[in-house]
Structure formats: structure tokens, C-alpha cells
Design an enzyme around this catalytic site. Structure first.
Site, PDB file in Angstrom:
ATOM      1  CG  ASP A  40      -2.097  -0.878   1.109  1.00 43.56           C
ATOM      2  OD1 ASP A  40      -2.429  -1.238  -0.030  1.00 43.56           O
ATOM      3  OD2 ASP A  40      -2.702  -1.194   2.143  1.00 43.56           O
ATOM      4  CE  LYS A  56      -6.477   8.347  -2.421  1.00 48.30           C
ATOM      5  NZ  LYS A  56      -7.796   8.923  -2.186  1.00 48.30           N
ATOM      6  CG  MET A  64      -7.587   7.534   7.602  1.00 48.77           C
ATOM      7  SD  MET A  64      -8.537   6.173   6.897  1.00 48.77           S
ATOM      8  CE  MET A  64      -8.876   5.162   8.327  1.00 48.77           C
TER       9      MET A  64
END
Ligand code: SAH
Length: 281
Positions: free
Chosen positions: A48, A69, A184
């Protein structure tokens, strides 16, 4: 790279298996020995965005597949990742799925593992050091301290849709949680801090925002509940950041070991004002 692990029956990563493994928050030294054992055996490592790429040097024999990402590209679809793992295992590969921190802490490791089991793929889970514990420790913040808290609450700042976590009862968290660690949390910190203040938390409660914890980019912003949103904007803090709210943050005055290692000594050895050396009472 050829140093042997201390003798023990280290598990063998067999063809057709997937090991879901935590890579820790960043510093490669925070990998577990099971992670290292896995890295050395894998044919394929799927990793990741939050996995430090230097960790892949331990798996130089393996193919490395990026599943995160970065650079504004859309995130690899979760279902696609899980099915890719299934395909690789069915092709007889020794598959290592490497995830930041701990795979079962806000990392979708549970979902991936479930899909694998549903497809009949044998798995092993290798826990890792989560950012909300190890990352804060690198900032000199103990998530529990006898003088501060007997509980700690780990929460995510947004839900599956990317919105502020509506299923969380922030008023109850504000009232009941002594120390709150938010993963987050950057995007919705304004909303979160307002909810906590509305639930009775003080605007002057200490907050730390620890960015890229345990990496050489680590940065710590110390602020308060009332000013955290504005201070994050002002400082231009970029994710990944872990946010810690509570009196535990004050322990950093005395426990900022990284500053001490470069000669910046604490001016306050008793930030909680207990007036006694620890361990005597
Ligand atoms: N499974 C991971 C968490 C994945 S969710 C773990 O156990 O740590 C991703 C969030 O984790 C980021 O948005 C950030 O809040 C936090 N995070 C992960 N690595 C971090 C790091 N090195 N520094 C600060 N926060 C980090």
C-alpha cells in the site's frame, strides 16, 4: 541480507498462500521478525501507499506490486485488490500482502482476509505496529499513562463514503474517552473538534498532530482542541497524520526522546504536576 533469523521454526510461506502482514508505521526497524521472514520468502509483494518502499529491499527476489493511491491517481479498487490476491494465490505464488501499520487496524485487512477465506485461499495474519501506538511513541506520547488515562479510544475520522464518521457518537466519545486517537482525521478535524467541545471538552485541551510518524519526515504539531483546525491549515500539514487528543500529549514535554537524542533537554520534568518521581507511588 543473508543474516539468519534466530533459530526457531520460522513458518514457511507456501505456494498458493497469502500472508497479510503489517509493515508498521514507517521506520523499517519496526517490522516484526515474522514480517522479515515473510519478505524473504515471497514471490510477490502487494503493498500500500503507506508502506515505506525501502522495506521492499528485504524482498529483492520478489515482484513488487503497488496497490495504493499516489500522485492523484485513483485508488486501486478494494475488490480488485482482493481478487488479484486470489488470482496470484491460485497461480501458485507465495503472496505477501503488506499493509501500513497493523493490517487489522483501519486497514481493510479484515475485508481482504475474509475474501481470501471465502475463495478457499489459506492465509496467515502477521500483526504490525499501528500508527496510533508506535507513531505516537516516536513523538514521545504514551497512549496510556497511569496519571492520565485508564482507557484510550481509537477512531477513524471518516467512514466508507469519505464523510465524517456519522455512525460514531462523538458526544459519548467526548464524555467517556480520556485519550482519543484519530486515524484519517485531518479532513474532518474541524467538525470533530467542534463536536468534542460541544460535548464538554475544554478548548485548551492539548492535541498533537503527528505527521509521517517514525519516518525521517516526522513532524509534530502541538496545539489545542480549540485551535487544531486553524493550526493544521496554517502549518500546511499533509497526511498521513495521526491526531492525539488528551492530557497524554503533555507527557511529550518530558518524553520527547528524539529531541533529547540531539541534545534538546526537557525544561519540565513533571508536566502533569504530580510532584513525585514516577514509580515511587
Ligand atoms: N493500518 C494502519 C492504519 C491505516 S489507515 C495502522 O495500523 O497504522 C491510514 C491512516 O493511518 C492515515 O490516514 C493516518 O491517520 C494513519 N497513519 C498511518 N501511518 C502513519 C504515519 N506514519 N504517520 C502518521 N499517521 C499515520
Amino acid at each position: 541480507m543473508n543474516t539468519r533469523l534466530p533459530s526457531q521454526d520460522w513458518p514457511t510461506l507456501e505456494p498458493g498462500w497469502v500472508w497479510l502482514c503489517g509493515a508498521g508505521p514507517g521506520d523499517p526497524g519496526l517490522l516484526t521478525l515474522h514480517a522479515l521472514n515473510a519478505l524473504r520468502q515471497a514471490d510477490v509483494v502487494i503493498y500500500d501507499a503507506l508502506v515505506q518502499e525501502t522495506i521492499l529491499d528485504w524482498a529483492s527476489q520478489a515482484e513488487h506490486i503497488y496497490a495504493g493511491k499516489r500522485g492523484g491517481k485513483p485508488s486501486a479498487n478494494q475488490r480488485d485488490i482482493s481478487l488479484r490476491l486470489v488470482d496470484l494465490a491460485r497461480a501458485g505464488k507465495r503472496v505477501l500482502r503488506l499493509k501500513g501499520g497493523d493490517p487489522f487496524v483501519f486497514g481493510r485487512g479484515g475485508e481482504e482476509a475474509q475474501t481470501l477465506v471465502q475463495h478457499g485461499i489459506p492465509i496467515r495474519i502477521i500483526p504490525g505496529i499501528s500508527a496510533g501506538i508506535g507513531g505516537l511513541a516516536y513523538a514521545g506520547i504514551p497512549v496510556t499513562h497511569r496519571d492520565v488515562n485508564q482507557s484510550v479510544t481509537f477512531v477513524t475520522g471518516h467512514d466508507q463514503s469519505g464523510n465524517a464518521t456519522s455512525s460514531l457518537n462523538w458526544a459519548a466519545i467526548g464524555k467517556g474517552s480520556q485519550v482519543i486517537v484519530i486515524y484519517m482525521g485531518m479532513k474532518h478535524i474541524g467538525q470533530i473538534s467542534a463536536s468534542l467541545i460541544a460535548a464538554g471538552r475544554s478548548i485548551s485541551e492539548p492535541v498533537a498532530v503527528v505527521t509521517s510518524a517514525t519516518t525521517d519526515q516526522q513532524n509534530v504539531l502541538e496545539t489545542t482542541l480549540g485551535t487544531v483546525e486553524a493550526d493544521i491549515l496554517k502549518a500546511g500539514v499533509e497526511p498521513p497524520s495521526i491526531i492525539c487528543i488528551g492530557q497524554a500529549v503533555r507527557m511529550r514535554d518530558v518524553l520527547n526522546w528524539q529531541a533529547q537524542a540531539v541534545g534538546i533537554m526537557p525544561t519540565n520534568l513533571d508536566p502533569l504536576g504530580r510532584g513525585r518521581p514516577a514509580e515511587t507511588a
